[in-house]
Design an enzyme around this catalytic site. Structure first.
Site, PDB file in Angstrom:
ATOM      1  CG  ASN A   1      -1.977   1.065   1.179  1.00 37.39           C
ATOM      2  OD1 ASN A   1      -1.975   1.905   0.277  1.00 37.39           O
ATOM      3  ND2 ASN A   1      -2.893   1.040   2.140  1.00 37.39           N
TER       4      ASN A   1
ATOM      5  CG  ASN B   1      -4.960   4.753  -3.428  1.00 33.45           C
ATOM      6  OD1 ASN B   1      -4.831   3.987  -2.478  1.00 33.45           O
ATOM      7  ND2 ASN B   1      -4.111   4.777  -4.446  1.00 33.45           N
ATOM      8  CG  ASP B   2      -5.984   2.452   1.666  1.00 38.06           C
ATOM      9  OD1 ASP B   2      -5.223   2.587   0.685  1.00 38.06           O
ATOM     10  OD2 ASP B   2      -5.588   2.247   2.831  1.00 38.06           O
TER      11      ASP B   2
ATOM     12  N   GLY C   1      -6.128  -2.341   0.381  1.00 34.42           N
ATOM     13  CA  GLY C   1      -5.549  -1.009   0.128  1.00 34.42           C
ATOM     14  C   GLY C   1      -4.267  -0.996  -0.694  1.00 34.42           C
TER      15      GLY C   1
ATOM     16  CG  ASP D   1      -1.484   1.909  -3.560  1.00 37.03           C
ATOM     17  OD1 ASP D   1      -0.255   1.730  -3.631  1.00 37.03           O
ATOM     18  OD2 ASP D   1      -2.029   2.522  -2.612  1.00 37.03           O
TER      19      ASP D   1
ATOM     20  CG  ASP E   1      -9.853 -14.599 -16.208  1.00 38.21           C
ATOM     21  OD1 ASP E   1      -9.139 -15.264 -15.447  1.00 38.21           O
ATOM     22  OD2 ASP E   1     -11.077 -14.455 -16.036  1.00 38.21           O
TER      23      ASP E   1
ATOM     24  CD  GLU F   1      -7.528 -18.964 -15.791  1.00 39.35           C
ATOM     25  OE1 GLU F   1      -7.557 -19.366 -14.621  1.00 39.35           O
ATOM     26  OE2 GLU F   1      -8.409 -18.219 -16.271  1.00 39.35           O
TER      27      GLU F   1
HETATM   28 CA   LIG Z   1      -3.843   2.406  -1.174  1.00 43.33          CA
END
Ligand SMILES: [Ca+2]
Ligand SMILES: [Ca+2]
Length: 624
Positions: free
Chosen positions: A139, A144-145, A165, A167, A340, A369
């Site tokens: 984090n 920005n959490d 959180g 980033d 994916d 995948e």
């Molecule tokens: Ca964050």
């Protein structure tokens, strides 16, 4: 009081009375792609315009040199308009002007055409990819959490199912750690916006911290740093010599995706009368004798009830997805895509999408995948040499079969078909692929039990598997934390194998990003990976060489990677006791060479006609 016309309109609007006699300026909520580029190989662009009853407006394009309006298309839902443009080679960067008129009101929107600048490098055998989950790694920005204007407003590091959180800033700050480890590329689980609500899964409320529930294809999640943060991350990574692999999801979307709430037409989604899950039975796709019914369930059934399955046979949706992939590659300058749930997409669509990317970005690498149980089925979902009626054009695949071979090689008892024979037998089927060196190999990932736990926390096995991963053919990828012996099984949930990297979050009691923060065993593991990965970087044989393997004998597995200039011999003793290995049977490649250097400890072996190798050991020997 005298009622002016403006005041009357204001009052009508105030009371929610729609004024139909007075024409309003056409309102536009969104235009995708958000911009485009000049100098694309494909001159065609289809712009999606979204706005209340926008289909009722008259669209004109202000004359612009080199740009032609080809078609204006309406669909089932009048809130959409699709504008087909042709952008010739001669067109210069600048702003197009889109004019939407209704009665005598006009709305003019500028649409930017930019110059191209991205130079995707691709990934190949010289790379070592590090897979991490951005929410769980580090984090770097606590501001920005969480956000009150998102559907999921929570972040709680102590809840395994909520966002923690992590980033892009946190990852940028750890790029030197990754470089020290010998990593050359980062693949993150998706960074695209997941503005989803919490979902009740098995009685627990879960966030989409993993990123696989897209809600806006043109936004990087602001909890990771948003579009600007991602651009900066890619630039910072490139500046440090680290490439970026992005995780694509074409198969499905999150329930709160803006266009799902107001579909352009019903058939953007694979609709069913009653909820139908995919069978996850890829055999029904590969099987020449399989039923159309089974194929449809597998391909058009939903991945989960939270993930509406996209009908990529709808041409507007297909263009929307393909242009988005091209836009992201060009806008952010990423180097490769991991795709994916590859098997559940419409495969003809995937071929078109892959081709569009490869046409615009010749060096790009794409790998899917496809979680399968046989080489034959794995080959179906990549470029192969088998006479299947469907020809897949995907250059590479995640190599689930080599993962199976490595784990069985480490965990099973050696016998005719067991133990390291399994790994040998899987690799002996490389003829199924057009180029097995483009496959991406691995030991574990965010959907599997962690490698160190799978090998029973046996450090000898741990080192042997990593040696195989970093010396076999293919492009190796690691899963974050395996280098510091992070462990766990997926029981009771996959959150167990997606824990925070210790030291990435405020308040962490340990910091395993530093030598001082790791214990002796963790440093031994880290140093082992780092040593081999950094040797690998500069080894011509390991990064460009051919692969030659010998039938395992009495639990001893020997293979070579070689070029004209370098031969690297990998000898593995999977037995519980020391073995003496006569090397005469490898003479077609040893050619009478007498000595070799052990790459990992620097010691010299002066007579390699007989090699005494300890129990449960792999050596990487550079033959002199
Ligand atoms: Ca964050
Ligand atoms: Ca599907």
């Amino acid at each position: 009081m005298k009622l002016t016309k403006q005041l009357l309109i204001l009052i009508l609007v105030q009371f929610g009375i729609v004024c139909t006699v007075y024409s309003q300026k056409p309102q536009i909520t969104r235009i995708d792609p958000t911009n485009w580029y000049v100098g694309m190989k494909n001159p065609n662009l289809q712009v999606l315009v979204y706005g209340i009853k926008i289909a009722k407006s008259n669209f004109t394009l202000k004359p612009y040199s080199g740009v032609k309006l080809k078609k204006i298309q309406k669909v089932e839902n009048p809130n959409y308009l699709f504008i087909d443009l042709e952008i010739s080679k001669s067109a210069k960067a600048g702003s197009l002007e889109f004019v939407f008129a209704e009665g005598n009101s006009k709305n003019t929107i500028k649409y930017e055409l930019k110059n191209r600048s991205a130079k995707p490098q691709g990934v190949d055998q010289s790379d070592f990819i590090y897979l991490l989950m951005p929410d769980r790694f580090a984090n770097g920005d606590e501001s920005n959490d969480k956000f009150d204007d998102l559907n999921d407003k929570q972040a709680d590091k102590n809840n395994p199912f909520l966002r923690h959180g992590g980033d892009l800033k946190g990852i940028t700050d750890r790029l030197d750690y990754l470089k020290e480890l010998g990593v050359t590329a980062v693949w993150m689980t998706p960074v695209i916006e997941n503005n989803t609500e919490l979902t009740d899964e098995g009685g627990t409320w879960r966030s989409s911290y993993h990123g696989y529930h897209f809600t806006d294809f043109y936004q990087i999640d602001k909890r990771f740093g948003g579009n600007e943060g991602y651009k900066k991350f890619v630039n910072d990574a490139h500046a440090k010599g680290i490439k970026v692999v992005q995780d694509a999801v074409y198969n499905h979307i999150g329930l709160t995706t803006w266009f799902y709430k107001d579909l352009p037409s019903k058939d953007w989604i694979n609709q069913w009368d009653t909820y139908t899950n995919t069978s996850y039975k890829e055999q029904s796709i590969v099987d020449p004798n399989g039923s159309a019914y089974d194929r449809k369930i597998c391909s058009d059934g939903w991945f989960t009830k939270f993930l509406p399955d996209l009908n990529q046979r709808n041409p507007f949706l297909a263009n929307y997805l393909i242009q988005n992939a091209v836009w992201i590659t060009e806008n952010f300058g990423i180097d490769a895509w991991r795709i994916d749930t590859y098997m559940y997409n419409d495969l003809a669509f995937m071929n078109r999408c892959n081709k569009a990317l490869m046409d615009e970005f010749p060096k790009i690498h794409l790998f899917g995948e496809s979680w399968v149980r046989s080489v034959f089925n794995q080959a179906y979902f990549t470029k192969n040499n088998i006479n299947f009626p469907f020809k897949c054009n995907l250059p590479g695949t995640l190599d689930f079969m080599v993962q199976t071979g490595i784990l069985d090689g480490l965990n099973q008892n050696y016998d005719w078909d067991g133990g390291v024979q399994k790994l040998y037998q899987i690799l002996a089927q490389d003829g199924a692929y057009q180029d097995a060196s483009k496959n991406v190999t691995f030991l574990d990932n965010h959907d599997t039990d962690r490698y160190f736990s799978v090998v029973g926390e046996d450090f000898d096995k741990y080192k042997m598997g990593i040696t195989w991963l970093l010396t076999l053919r293919g492009i190796p990828h690691f899963y974050y934390g395996t280098e510091i012996l992070m462990k766990n099984f997926k029981n009771p949930s996959d959150a167990e194998v997606r824990k925070d990297f210790p030291g990435g979050f405020k308040g962490d009691s340990e910091n395993k990003f530093t030598k001082q923060g790791r214990n002796a065993k963790e440093n031994e593991a880290f140093d082992f990976v780092s040593k081999l990965a950094n040797y690998r970087k500069n080894s011509e044989a390991l990064t460009k060489g051919k692969f030659l393997q010998f039938v395992p004998f009495e639990g001893i597995y020997v293979y070579f990677r070689y070029t004209n200039n370098q031969r690297v011999m990998i000898i593995s003793n999977t037995n519980k006791e020391e073995k003496i290995v006569e090397t005469a049977r490898f003479n077609e490649i040893l050619k009478g060479s007498k000595s070799a250097q052990n790459v990992l400890n620097g010691t010299n072996l002066n007579d390699i006609s007989k090699i005494t190798i300890p129990a449960k050991t792999s050596w990487v020997l550079e033959v002199k």
